[in-house]
Design a protein around this motif. Structure first.
Motif, short mmCIF file in Angstrom:
data_model
loop_
_atom_site.label_atom_id
_atom_site.label_comp_id
_atom_site.label_asym_id
_atom_site.label_seq_id
_atom_site.Cartn_x
_atom_site.Cartn_y
_atom_site.Cartn_z
N ASP A 721 0.85 -1.20 0.00
CA ASP A 721 0.00 0.00 0.00
C ASP A 721 0.88 1.24 0.00
O ASP A 721 2.11 1.15 -0.04
N SER A 722 0.25 2.39 0.05
CA SER A 722 1.00 3.65 -0.02
C SER A 722 1.91 3.85 1.17
O SER A 722 2.85 4.65 1.12
N SER A 723 1.65 3.15 2.26
CA SER A 723 2.51 3.28 3.46
C SER A 723 3.68 2.32 3.43
O SER A 723 4.51 2.31 4.34
N GLY A 724 3.74 1.47 2.42
CA GLY A 724 4.85 0.53 2.31
C GLY A 724 4.57 -0.81 2.96
O GLY A 724 5.44 -1.68 3.00
N ARG A 725 3.35 -0.99 3.50
CA ARG A 725 3.01 -2.27 4.12
C ARG A 725 2.71 -3.30 3.04
O ARG A 725 2.12 -2.99 2.01
N THR A 726 3.09 -4.54 3.29
CA THR A 726 2.89 -5.63 2.33
C THR A 726 1.71 -6.49 2.75
O THR A 726 1.60 -6.89 3.91
N PHE A 752 -6.38 -3.15 -0.96
CA PHE A 752 -5.66 -2.97 -2.21
C PHE A 752 -5.40 -1.47 -2.43
O PHE A 752 -6.26 -0.64 -2.15
N PRO A 753 -4.21 -1.10 -2.89
CA PRO A 753 -3.83 0.33 -3.00
C PRO A 753 -4.82 1.12 -3.85
O PRO A 753 -5.35 0.62 -4.85
N ARG A 754 -5.03 2.37 -3.45
CA ARG A 754 -5.91 3.26 -4.22
C ARG A 754 -5.35 3.55 -5.61
O ARG A 754 -6.08 3.88 -6.53
N SER A 755 -4.00 3.43 -5.74
CA SER A 755 -3.37 3.70 -7.05
C SER A 755 -3.76 2.66 -8.10
O SER A 755 -3.56 2.87 -9.29
N GLY A 756 -4.29 1.53 -7.63
CA GLY A 756 -4.66 0.48 -8.57
C GLY A 756 -3.48 -0.32 -9.08
O GLY A 756 -3.57 -1.01 -10.08
N ARG A 757 -2.35 -0.25 -8.37
CA ARG A 757 -1.14 -0.98 -8.78
C ARG A 757 -0.69 -1.89 -7.64
O ARG A 757 -0.97 -1.65 -6.48
#
Length: 759
Positions: A721-726, A752-757
């Motif tokens: 995610d955007s915070s770097g958590r896996t 799932f990341p908001r970036s969609g990646r």
């Protein structure tokens, strides 16, 4: 167009006439005369004796000076002076340079001149001035002149018509092929490498026996050049045969080297023979320059330990360096491998410039040898007939000695009386009258009878020779056989110096990498397509600076020996060597300066090329396929078109398919669309192709592909995610998203990341 020529001075009278000249025709006429002069008298050798006029004149003058192999040496200044003054009205330095070359055993295979003093060396050092050096002919030089006083060849007036010089030499030695020749004329050139004389003689003997011998058969006798400096010819046999068939081609020649052990597993490479016409000192300078420029990282040092023989020592960087790989890199970069051209452009009959094949060259020499044999035989026959005429007169005088004495003593005109009394010719009568009294003894009569019988027998032999073509060819074969034996391969001068071998099959990619010093770097690629390589792997991306409005796209570790693959939105892959990338100072250079990237293309991604690995490529419309990395590597600036896309569709994703160390092999694909729907399906449903549009990976009502990931189901699907958590989802947790290729999928799971990646 015309030009008016007006001599200086005024008034009428002799020399004051105005003569109109057509400039075009005048230039054509003069240039043609110059061209013919250059072709016939300077640049091209005569096919019969293999010599140019300057060399022919040098040898002829040395014969006039009686500088035979057993004679004392004479100053080269004397030889050059006589050549220039009597036969060759050109510069003394040009004559001396030609003389020197004929004496250099590293320039000509069979030296024609035996030099004493400093005649230069293989390092390219100049010879001493001609006032310090001395010379005489070698045995080969005398062979070329053999029979020249016996009307073997035609003579012509010299340049001032005060003397005569030979048009061609008798040429008992196959000089054209044995010593070779080179020259540049107007619109044409010649280049013939030296060959082995014994092999040429063998081929000539075969041609005498079989006049229609094929070139394939002749090449069995003459397998290729035999160069003065040795070396190894690595040209394929088919190419050599083709060169001799057409008279044009070339030969790859490599230096001869061997590995010399130094103890404790170490070694050095010793070069003992270098290619023909390569200056040793310049060769070593070139290797040293490459060392300084760090273009041969496998080499540590080069030394010249030559004395009489060549000995170039190459020290490898370490004992682990492959010597074959090191030498291949040097062959590629230096004159340790050179190409020896073949262009048998010669003067046929001394007049017509023509490119000849091997058979035609041998035929020209053999026909010339037959002409020489016939002319020498006719000359000898004429001399024998003259001598027999005198001897028969002597015998008549001995049989009638008392009457001869009476006529000589008492007659007023003894010559006429002798001719009338004994039916003598004027020559016989003169010979009798010139006899000395001491020659009237019985012993002298016996000697004359013996000589008469011998000459009569020789005359019969010569007449039989001139009447039979077979007998002439047998005599020529005997003469060529003597030359072959004199310069046989068991003799020091005649042994073959250049050998043949096949070039080792070396990985060219490995050679290319061997020329680059391996150093760790970090490749930095910006959003706007600027690339650079910063030294080291410990680079903090946050410290990187870019041009205004530009940001980091990707950065990854590499080595200077690596290649970078750049995938663009038009579906092309471009390959760039890391060693070609600009250094880390500044912002680098635009990729468009390094490759021919399409104007409307942007960089999708860049990564280090790993042959054998596979890639998943996908377009924005959701089409994709698997392609091998070896199939996308490009050798040209234009790159390689791999994915076919048409606007507005564009290539968007490139993911490597590789197994992590100690992990399972990737077997599934996860695709997420811009609509945030996720689909997971087996990797084997995606075809492997080398080029194409691909197949549908995921179906969309609107939007396109967002991201894709290849993973091993055994290890689960991970994202950050955007915070770097896996986050990781196992097979059971992914059950509702599992499907088949080209499905629509379901909304992404929580977290799932908001970036969609996938991260």
């Amino acid at each position: 167009m015309s030009k008016t020529v007006q001599p200086p001075g005024d008034g009428d009278g002799p020399g004051r006439e105005v003569e109109p000249i057509d400039l075009k025709s005048a230039l054509e006429e003069r240039y043609l005369a110059y061209a013919l002069s250059t072709i016939m008298h300077r640049a091209l050798p005569d096919a019969r004796d293999g010599m140019k006029p300057v060399h022919r004149r040098i040898l002829y003058v040395m014969r006039l000076l009686r500088l035979n192999p057993e004679a004392a040496y004479r100053k080269c200044a004397k030889i050059v002076g006589d050549v220039m003054g009597n036969f060759h009205p050109h510069g003394d330095q040009a004559i001396y340079d030609a003389l020197v070359r004929l004496a250099q055993d590293f320039s000509v295979r069979y030296p024609l001149v035996d030099g004493q003093g400093n005649f230069g060396n293989i390092d390219g050092d100049s010879p001493a001035a001609y006032r310090y050096t001395e010379a005489r002919m070698t045995e080969v030089g005398t062979l070329l002149l053999e029979g020249i006083t016996e009307d073997a060849v035609d003579f012509r007036p010299n340049y001032n018509e005060e003397d005569t010089e030979p048009v061609v030499l008798p040429g008992a030695f196959p000089n054209l092929l044995a010593n070779g020749s080179s020259g540049i004329a107007v619109g044409m050139a010649t280049n013939i490498p030296p060959h082995n004389a014994a092999e040429i003689c063998e081929a000539a003997l075969h041609m005498i026996k079989f006049p229609n011998a094929t070139i394939e058969k002749l090449v069995e006798f003459v397998p290729g050049p035999d160069l003065p400096t040795g070396g190894i010819i690595v040209e394929p046999r088919a190419n050599i045969l083709e060169a001799y068939k057409t008279g044009r081609g070339g030969f790859r020649v490599r230096a001869r080297w061997h590995r010399e052990e130094t103890g404790r597993g170490g070694y050095r490479i010793v070069v003992t023979e270098i290619p023909y016409q390569v200056q040793k000192s310049r060769l070593i300078e070139k290797i040293a320059e490459l060392l300084i420029a760090r273009k041969v990282p496998l080499l540590d040092d080069v030394r010249d330990e030559s004395a009489e023989d060549v000995r170039i020592v190459l020290e490898p960087k370490s004992r682990s360096v492959d010597p074959d790989l090191l030498m291949e890199s040097l062959f590629k970069l230096t004159d340790l491998e050179s190409r020896q051209p073949l262009n048998m452009n010669v003067l046929s009959g001394g007049i017509v410039p023509k490119v000849m094949n091997l058979r035609e060259v041998l035929r020209e020499w053999l026909d010339h040898r037959r002409d020489v044999l016939v002319r020498r035989s006719q000359h000898r026959l004429a001399n024998i007939e003259k001598r027999l005429e005198v001897l028969s007169g002597f015998l008549i005088a001995y049989l009638n000695i008392d009457e001869v004495i009476r006529i000589v003593r008492y007659e007023d005109e003894p010559k006429k009386q002798l001719m009338a009394a004994f039916e003598l010719t004027e020559v016989q009568a003169d010979a009798i009258l010139n006899l000395r009294l001491r020659a009237l003894n019985k012993l002298e009569e016996v000697e004359i009878r013996k000589e008469f019988d011998q000459l009569t027998e020789e005359k019969d032999q010569i007449e039989r020779l001139l009447a039979s073509e077979d007998a002439q060819w047998k005599t020529i074969a005997w003469e060529i056989g003597k030359v072959r034996d004199r310069f046989g391969k068991e003799t020091e001068l005649g042994r073959r110096r250049t050998s043949f071998a096949e070039a080792q099959e070396i990985d060219l990619e490995a050679v290319q990498q061997a020329m680059i010093e391996k150093e760790p770097v970090t490749v930095v690629v910006s959003d706007k397509g600027w690339m650079r390589a910063m030294k080291g792997h410990q680079i903090d991306p946050s410290t990187l600076t870019f041009k205004e409005g530009d940001t980091l796209k990707t950065a990854f570790p590499a080595h200077t020996t690596d290649k970078v693959l750049v995938f663009t939105t038009t579906g092309k892959f471009h390959t760039i060597g890391v060693d070609r990338l600009p250094g880390g100072r500044g912002h680098g250079e635009p990729i468009r300066l390094m490759v021919d990237m399409d104007n409307d293309a942007d960089i999708v991604t860049a990564f280090v090329h790993r042959p054998g690995r596979k890639l998943l490529v996908a377009s924005s419309a959701g089409n994709g396929f698997v392609v091998g990395e070896s199939d996308v590597s490009a050798n040209t600036r234009k790159g390689k078109q791999v994915m076919n896309v048409k606007m507005p569709d564009e290539a968007r994703i490139c993911r490597t398919i590789e197994t992590a160390e100690g992990g399972a092999a990737p077997d599934h694909v996860a695709v997420v669309g811009e609509n945030r729907k996720l689909l997971v399906f087996p990797l084997d449903q995606v075809p492997e192709m080398t080029r194409g549009k691909g197949v549908r990976l995921q179906r969309y009502k609107d939007g396109g592909i967002g991201d894709a990931k290849v993973f091993a189901m055994q290890e689960g699907l991970s994202w950050q995610d955007s915070s770097g958590r896996t986050f990781t989802r196992s097979r059971d947790e992914l059950a509702e998203w599992m499907g088949v290729r080209a499905g629509a999928g379901r909304m992404v799971p929580k977290g799932f990341p908001r970036s969609g990646r996938f991260g």
